[in-house]
Design a protein around this motif. Structure first.
Motif, mmCIF file in Angstrom:
data_model
loop_
_atom_site.group_PDB
_atom_site.id
_atom_site.type_symbol
_atom_site.label_atom_id
_atom_site.label_comp_id
_atom_site.label_asym_id
_atom_site.label_seq_id
_atom_site.Cartn_x
_atom_site.Cartn_y
_atom_site.Cartn_z
ATOM 1 N N ASP A 10 0.841 -1.191 0.000
ATOM 2 C CA ASP A 10 0.000 0.000 0.000
ATOM 3 C C ASP A 10 0.876 1.241 0.000
ATOM 4 O OD1 ASP A 10 -2.091 1.761 0.243
ATOM 5 O OD2 ASP A 10 -2.589 1.226 2.294
ATOM 6 N N ASN A 11 0.683 2.084 -0.990
ATOM 7 C CA ASN A 11 1.417 3.339 -1.040
ATOM 8 C C ASN A 11 0.678 4.458 -0.333
ATOM 9 O OD1 ASN A 11 3.469 2.168 -2.479
ATOM 10 N ND2 ASN A 11 2.505 2.607 -4.449
ATOM 11 N N ALA A 12 -0.648 4.357 -0.239
ATOM 12 C CA ALA A 12 -1.425 5.397 0.434
ATOM 13 C C ALA A 12 -2.790 4.855 0.785
ATOM 14 C CB ALA A 12 -1.596 6.612 -0.473
ATOM 15 N N THR A 13 -3.180 5.019 2.027
ATOM 16 C CA THR A 13 -4.509 4.635 2.445
ATOM 17 C C THR A 13 -5.263 5.903 2.775
ATOM 18 O OG1 THR A 13 -3.722 2.554 3.324
ATOM 19 C CG2 THR A 13 -5.851 3.305 4.109
ATOM 20 N N THR A 14 -6.233 6.231 1.947
ATOM 21 C CA THR A 14 -7.027 7.424 2.152
ATOM 22 C C THR A 14 -8.473 7.004 2.236
ATOM 23 O OG1 THR A 14 -5.475 8.650 0.800
ATOM 24 C CG2 THR A 14 -7.597 9.692 1.237
ATOM 25 N N THR A 15 -9.130 7.377 3.323
ATOM 26 C CA THR A 15 -10.535 7.020 3.460
ATOM 27 C C THR A 15 -11.318 8.235 3.924
ATOM 28 O OG1 THR A 15 -10.262 6.338 5.737
ATOM 29 C CG2 THR A 15 -10.038 4.622 4.076
ATOM 30 N N GLU A 16 -12.563 8.232 3.541
ATOM 31 C CA GLU A 16 -13.499 9.219 4.038
ATOM 32 C C GLU A 16 -14.682 8.439 4.571
ATOM 33 O OE1 GLU A 16 -14.511 11.921 0.951
ATOM 34 O OE2 GLU A 16 -12.430 12.222 0.377
ATOM 35 N N SER A 17 -14.839 8.411 5.890
ATOM 36 C CA SER A 17 -15.897 7.627 6.496
ATOM 37 C C SER A 17 -17.059 8.528 6.865
ATOM 38 C CB SER A 17 -15.389 6.931 7.755
ATOM 39 O OG SER A 17 -14.348 6.063 7.420
ATOM 40 N N THR A 18 -18.225 8.112 6.490
ATOM 41 C CA THR A 18 -19.416 8.864 6.836
ATOM 42 C C THR A 18 -20.498 7.873 7.229
ATOM 43 O OG1 THR A 18 -18.835 10.456 5.134
ATOM 44 C CG2 THR A 18 -21.052 10.594 6.055
ATOM 45 N N ALA A 19 -20.759 7.766 8.520
ATOM 46 C CA ALA A 19 -21.849 6.927 8.995
ATOM 47 C C ALA A 19 -23.059 7.829 9.196
ATOM 48 C CB ALA A 19 -21.467 6.237 10.290
ATOM 49 N N SER A 20 -24.188 7.411 8.680
ATOM 50 C CA SER A 20 -25.403 8.207 8.837
ATOM 51 C C SER A 20 -26.563 7.278 9.129
ATOM 52 C CB SER A 20 -25.661 9.005 7.556
ATOM 53 O OG SER A 20 -26.009 8.126 6.516
ATOM 54 N N ASP A 21 -27.741 7.880 9.287
ATOM 55 C CA ASP A 21 -28.930 7.079 9.556
ATOM 56 C C ASP A 21 -29.498 6.470 8.279
ATOM 57 O OD1 ASP A 21 -28.803 7.592 12.258
ATOM 58 O OD2 ASP A 21 -30.042 9.385 12.110
ATOM 59 N N ASP A 22 -28.963 6.846 7.137
ATOM 60 C CA ASP A 22 -29.431 6.326 5.860
ATOM 61 C C ASP A 22 -28.746 5.000 5.548
ATOM 62 O OD1 ASP A 22 -29.237 9.645 4.447
ATOM 63 O OD2 ASP A 22 -30.830 8.717 5.617
ATOM 64 N N VAL A 23 -29.224 4.357 4.496
ATOM 65 C CA VAL A 23 -28.600 3.119 4.029
ATOM 66 C C VAL A 23 -27.191 3.441 3.524
ATOM 67 C CG1 VAL A 23 -28.710 1.299 2.279
ATOM 68 C CG2 VAL A 23 -30.799 2.054 3.431
ATOM 69 N N ALA A 24 -26.219 2.664 3.965
ATOM 70 C CA ALA A 24 -24.840 2.859 3.530
ATOM 71 C C ALA A 24 -24.722 2.477 2.059
ATOM 72 C CB ALA A 24 -23.898 1.999 4.371
ATOM 73 N N GLN A 25 -24.212 3.383 1.262
ATOM 74 C CA GLN A 25 -24.011 3.108 -0.158
ATOM 75 C C GLN A 25 -22.782 2.243 -0.385
ATOM 76 O OE1 GLN A 25 -26.286 4.039 -2.595
ATOM 77 N NE2 GLN A 25 -27.391 4.396 -0.694
ATOM 78 N N LYS A 26 -21.783 2.413 0.499
ATOM 79 C CA LYS A 26 -20.537 1.649 0.416
ATOM 80 C C LYS A 26 -20.300 0.979 1.765
ATOM 81 C CE LYS A 26 -18.155 5.262 -0.981
ATOM 82 N NZ LYS A 26 -17.043 6.101 -1.478
ATOM 83 N N LEU A 27 -20.627 -0.308 1.837
ATOM 84 C CA LEU A 27 -20.465 -1.078 3.067
ATOM 85 C C LEU A 27 -19.356 -2.098 2.871
ATOM 86 C CD1 LEU A 27 -21.589 -1.812 5.941
ATOM 87 C CD2 LEU A 27 -22.894 -3.598 4.761
ATOM 88 N N VAL A 28 -18.426 -2.104 3.785
ATOM 89 C CA VAL A 28 -17.333 -3.070 3.771
ATOM 90 C C VAL A 28 -17.602 -4.138 4.820
ATOM 91 C CG1 VAL A 28 -14.942 -3.301 4.579
ATOM 92 C CG2 VAL A 28 -15.501 -1.624 2.832
ATOM 93 N N VAL A 29 -17.400 -5.399 4.439
ATOM 94 C CA VAL A 29 -17.439 -6.519 5.378
ATOM 95 C C VAL A 29 -16.048 -7.125 5.347
ATOM 96 C CG1 VAL A 29 -18.486 -8.726 5.982
ATOM 97 C CG2 VAL A 29 -19.888 -6.917 4.952
ATOM 98 N N THR A 30 -15.355 -7.029 6.480
ATOM 99 C CA THR A 30 -13.967 -7.468 6.559
ATOM 100 C C THR A 30 -13.779 -8.342 7.791
ATOM 101 O OG1 THR A 30 -11.665 -6.687 6.388
ATOM 102 C CG2 THR A 30 -13.151 -5.416 7.813
ATOM 103 N N GLY A 31 -12.596 -8.851 7.938
ATOM 104 C CA GLY A 31 -12.263 -9.700 9.079
ATOM 105 C C GLY A 31 -11.171 -10.670 8.682
ATOM 106 N N THR A 32 -10.573 -11.267 9.662
ATOM 107 C CA THR A 32 -9.538 -12.262 9.430
ATOM 108 C C THR A 32 -10.100 -13.376 8.553
ATOM 109 O OG1 THR A 32 -8.646 -11.750 11.620
ATOM 110 C CG2 THR A 32 -7.937 -13.825 10.634
ATOM 111 N N PRO A 33 -9.288 -13.963 7.666
ATOM 112 C CA PRO A 33 -9.768 -15.110 6.885
ATOM 113 C C PRO A 33 -10.390 -16.173 7.801
ATOM 114 C CG PRO A 33 -7.658 -14.392 6.049
ATOM 115 C CD PRO A 33 -7.913 -13.590 7.305
ATOM 116 N N GLY A 34 -11.555 -16.676 7.390
ATOM 117 C CA GLY A 34 -12.239 -17.722 8.144
ATOM 118 C C GLY A 34 -13.303 -17.235 9.103
#
Length: 195
Positions: A10-34
């Motif tokens: 990774d050369n650059a990690t840039t994020t803009e997080s916006t949690a709101s009461d609306d449906v998330a347009q961009k939802l990430v599901v992450t976690g350790t493998p398994g």
């Protein structure tokens, strides 16, 4: 470092997080493998109109990696190439690397490390790879990275240890729909490291 079919450069990690009461347009599901990401998002697919993106498949299909790590039998993912490939994505992005991209909300699936280790061995991972991932889970590696990249207000921790995939999918849907408060630090697996 946890291992699956892909690791990162990774050369650059840039994020803009916006949690709101609306449906998330961009939802990430992450976690350790398994931890159950693919299974839970496949369960969710039947109940949502959101596109489910399995990032590890895209990494392989579109060659979004810089090299193969022979020792870990994994691809070294080029996160800049991943971000470029995704562009202005929308939907539900699933991978142990997904928390490295821009998102509205981030669900981090967790699993008790000894159970996680068994799951990984059952699916064919080597003992070394299973143990390395279990240790990463006990050390909160993915959770820590998610909080660092997106902030606590956008991260939702879900323990999958004794839960059916449908229940995990329901938790993910609640996060996407804004029906659950963010929360991190409720899960503690450090006992695995000393036990």
């Amino acid at each position: 470092m946890m291992t699956d079919d892909a690791t990162t450069t990774d050369n650059a990690t840039t994020t803009e997080s916006t949690a709101s009461d609306d449906v998330a347009q961009k939802l990430v599901v992450t976690g350790t493998p398994g931890t159950g990401k693919t299974t839970a998002t496949e369960q969710l697919a039947a109940d949502t109109d959101a596109e489910i993106i399995h990032l590890n498949d895209a990494i392989r299909e579109f060659e979004l990696y810089s090299e193969r790590d022979a020792d870990r039998d994994s691809l070294v993912t080029d996160l800049d190439a991943v971000r470029e490939h995704l562009g202005e994505w929308r939907g539900i992005l699933e991978s142990h690397l997904a928390h490295h991209v821009d998102a509205d909300r981030v669900v981090v699936l967790r699993c008790e490390p000894s159970i996680l280790e068994d799951r990984l061995r059952d699916r064919g991972d080597s003992d070394a790879k299973a143990q390395e991932n279990a240790e990463s889970e006990a050390l909160d590696v993915v959770l820590s990275e998610a909080v660092e990249n997106h902030g606590e207000g956008a991260v939702y921790e879900v323990d999958t240890t004794d839960r059916e995939p449908s229940a995990v999918a329901a938790e993910i849907a609640a996060v996407r729909n804004g029906d659950r408060e963010p929360g991190v630090g409720a899960v503690d697996f450090t006992g695995y490291l000393v036990g």
